[in-house]
Design a protein around this motif. Sequence first.
Motif, PDB file in Angstrom:
ATOM      1  N   GLY A   1       1.921  -7.359  -6.344  1.00  0.00           N
ATOM      2  CA  GLY A   1       2.526  -6.540  -7.395  1.00  0.00           C
ATOM      3  C   GLY A   1       3.601  -7.382  -8.074  1.00  0.00           C
ATOM      4  N   GLN A   2       4.800  -6.883  -8.130  1.00  0.00           N
ATOM      5  CA  GLN A   2       5.916  -7.626  -8.716  1.00  0.00           C
ATOM      6  C   GLN A   2       6.805  -8.269  -7.658  1.00  0.00           C
ATOM      7  OE1 GLN A   2       6.301  -8.073 -12.001  1.00  0.00           O
ATOM      8  NE2 GLN A   2       4.413  -6.926 -12.324  1.00  0.00           N
ATOM      9  N   ARG A   3       6.442  -8.100  -6.380  1.00  0.00           N
ATOM     10  CA  ARG A   3       7.290  -8.547  -5.277  1.00  0.00           C
ATOM     11  C   ARG A   3       6.830  -9.898  -4.742  1.00  0.00           C
ATOM     12  NH1 ARG A   3       6.979  -7.493   0.398  1.00  0.00           N
ATOM     13  NH2 ARG A   3       5.012  -6.474  -0.031  1.00  0.00           N
ATOM     14  N   GLN A   4       7.779 -10.832  -4.575  1.00  0.00           N
ATOM     15  CA  GLN A   4       7.475 -12.118  -3.957  1.00  0.00           C
ATOM     16  C   GLN A   4       7.273 -11.918  -2.460  1.00  0.00           C
ATOM     17  OE1 GLN A   4      10.742 -14.761  -4.620  1.00  0.00           O
ATOM     18  NE2 GLN A   4      10.281 -15.049  -6.774  1.00  0.00           N
ATOM     19  N   VAL A   5       6.299 -12.642  -1.904  1.00  0.00           N
ATOM     20  CA  VAL A   5       6.079 -12.596  -0.461  1.00  0.00           C
ATOM     21  C   VAL A   5       6.056 -14.018   0.080  1.00  0.00           C
ATOM     22  CG1 VAL A   5       4.848 -10.392  -0.469  1.00  0.00           C
ATOM     23  CG2 VAL A   5       3.562 -12.512  -0.713  1.00  0.00           C
ATOM     24  N   ASN A   6       6.468 -14.166   1.327  1.00  0.00           N
ATOM     25  CA  ASN A   6       6.471 -15.484   1.949  1.00  0.00           C
ATOM     26  C   ASN A   6       5.078 -15.906   2.379  1.00  0.00           C
ATOM     27  OD1 ASN A   6       9.242 -15.778   1.686  1.00  0.00           O
ATOM     28  ND2 ASN A   6       9.636 -14.797   3.654  1.00  0.00           N
ATOM     29  N   GLN A   7       4.280 -14.940   2.810  1.00  0.00           N
ATOM     30  CA  GLN A   7       2.948 -15.240   3.329  1.00  0.00           C
ATOM     31  C   GLN A   7       1.988 -14.126   2.933  1.00  0.00           C
ATOM     32  OE1 GLN A   7       2.229 -15.279   7.685  1.00  0.00           O
ATOM     33  NE2 GLN A   7       1.833 -17.459   7.367  1.00  0.00           N
ATOM     34  N   TYR A   8       0.711 -14.523   2.695  1.00  0.00           N
ATOM     35  CA  TYR A   8      -0.291 -13.549   2.312  1.00  0.00           C
ATOM     36  C   TYR A   8      -1.616 -13.959   2.933  1.00  0.00           C
ATOM     37  CZ  TYR A   8      -2.769 -10.190  -0.612  1.00  0.00           C
ATOM     38  OH  TYR A   8      -3.518  -9.142  -1.053  1.00  0.00           O
ATOM     39  N   PHE A   9      -2.336 -13.001   3.479  1.00  0.00           N
ATOM     40  CA  PHE A   9      -3.606 -13.247   4.164  1.00  0.00           C
ATOM     41  C   PHE A   9      -4.739 -12.802   3.253  1.00  0.00           C
ATOM     42  CE2 PHE A   9      -6.825 -12.295   7.456  1.00  0.00           C
ATOM     43  CZ  PHE A   9      -6.817 -13.531   8.097  1.00  0.00           C
ATOM     44  N   GLY A  10      -5.631 -13.718   2.941  1.00  0.00           N
ATOM     45  CA  GLY A  10      -6.744 -13.355   2.081  1.00  0.00           C
ATOM     46  C   GLY A  10      -7.645 -14.528   1.776  1.00  0.00           C
ATOM     47  N   VAL A  11      -8.404 -14.397   0.691  1.00  0.00           N
ATOM     48  CA  VAL A  11      -9.383 -15.400   0.248  1.00  0.00           C
ATOM     49  C   VAL A  11      -9.001 -15.823  -1.168  1.00  0.00           C
ATOM     50  CG1 VAL A  11     -11.819 -15.815  -0.288  1.00  0.00           C
ATOM     51  CG2 VAL A  11     -11.208 -14.338   1.646  1.00  0.00           C
ATOM     52  N   ARG A  12      -8.847 -17.131  -1.379  1.00  0.00           N
ATOM     53  CA  ARG A  12      -8.552 -17.612  -2.736  1.00  0.00           C
ATOM     54  C   ARG A  12      -9.790 -17.412  -3.604  1.00  0.00           C
ATOM     55  NH1 ARG A  12      -6.607 -23.641  -2.693  1.00  0.00           N
ATOM     56  NH2 ARG A  12      -8.753 -23.804  -1.973  1.00  0.00           N
ATOM     57  N   ASP A  13      -9.585 -16.929  -4.808  1.00  0.00           N
ATOM     58  CA  ASP A  13     -10.743 -16.693  -5.669  1.00  0.00           C
ATOM     59  C   ASP A  13     -11.412 -17.995  -6.093  1.00  0.00           C
ATOM     60  OD1 ASP A  13      -8.836 -17.398  -7.623  1.00  0.00           O
ATOM     61  OD2 ASP A  13      -9.396 -15.779  -8.982  1.00  0.00           O
ATOM     62  N   VAL A  14     -10.696 -19.113  -6.063  1.00  0.00           N
ATOM     63  CA  VAL A  14     -11.332 -20.397  -6.364  1.00  0.00           C
ATOM     64  C   VAL A  14     -12.351 -20.736  -5.274  1.00  0.00           C
ATOM     65  CG1 VAL A  14      -9.563 -21.848  -5.268  1.00  0.00           C
ATOM     66  CG2 VAL A  14     -10.973 -22.788  -7.103  1.00  0.00           C
TER      67      VAL A  14
END
Length: 110
Positions: A58-71
Motif C-alpha cells: 500500500g503506502q507503507r514501507q516494509v523491511n521485508q516482504y514474502f512473495g514472487v517477483r513479477d519479473v
Amino acid sequence: MIEIARHRALALLSECTGDEIWSVEHCRIRRVPDKWIEEDREAFESGFRSDDQTIYVGQRQVNQYFGVRDVDLAVRIGRSLGLDVDRITANSLSRRGVVVAIKEAIMEGE
C-alpha cells in the motif's frame, strides 16, 4: 512442456511490470501454478538508499516482504511459451526491460 494454458499465461504476463512482488495469496488468486509459486517465492528485503529499492505494501514501507517477483513470473511464462528468454533479454538493463522484451517477443510471434 507447457504448465499453463496460453490464454492464462498471456493474461498473467499482461499484469507483469518488472517492479512488483506478488504475495503468495495474490499469485493463487491470479491462478499462478503452485509449482511456480513454490519454486520462486522468496523473502525480499527493502533497501533504503533510493526509493526504487524500498518495498511498499500500500503506502507503507516494509523491511521485508514474502512473495514472487513479477519479473520471475514473466520469465517463467516466456519459457513456458517456448521463448528463448536468455537470448531475448540479453540486452535488457532492468527488470522492467526484461518484462518488456518478453512481451514484445510474444507480440512479434517469436
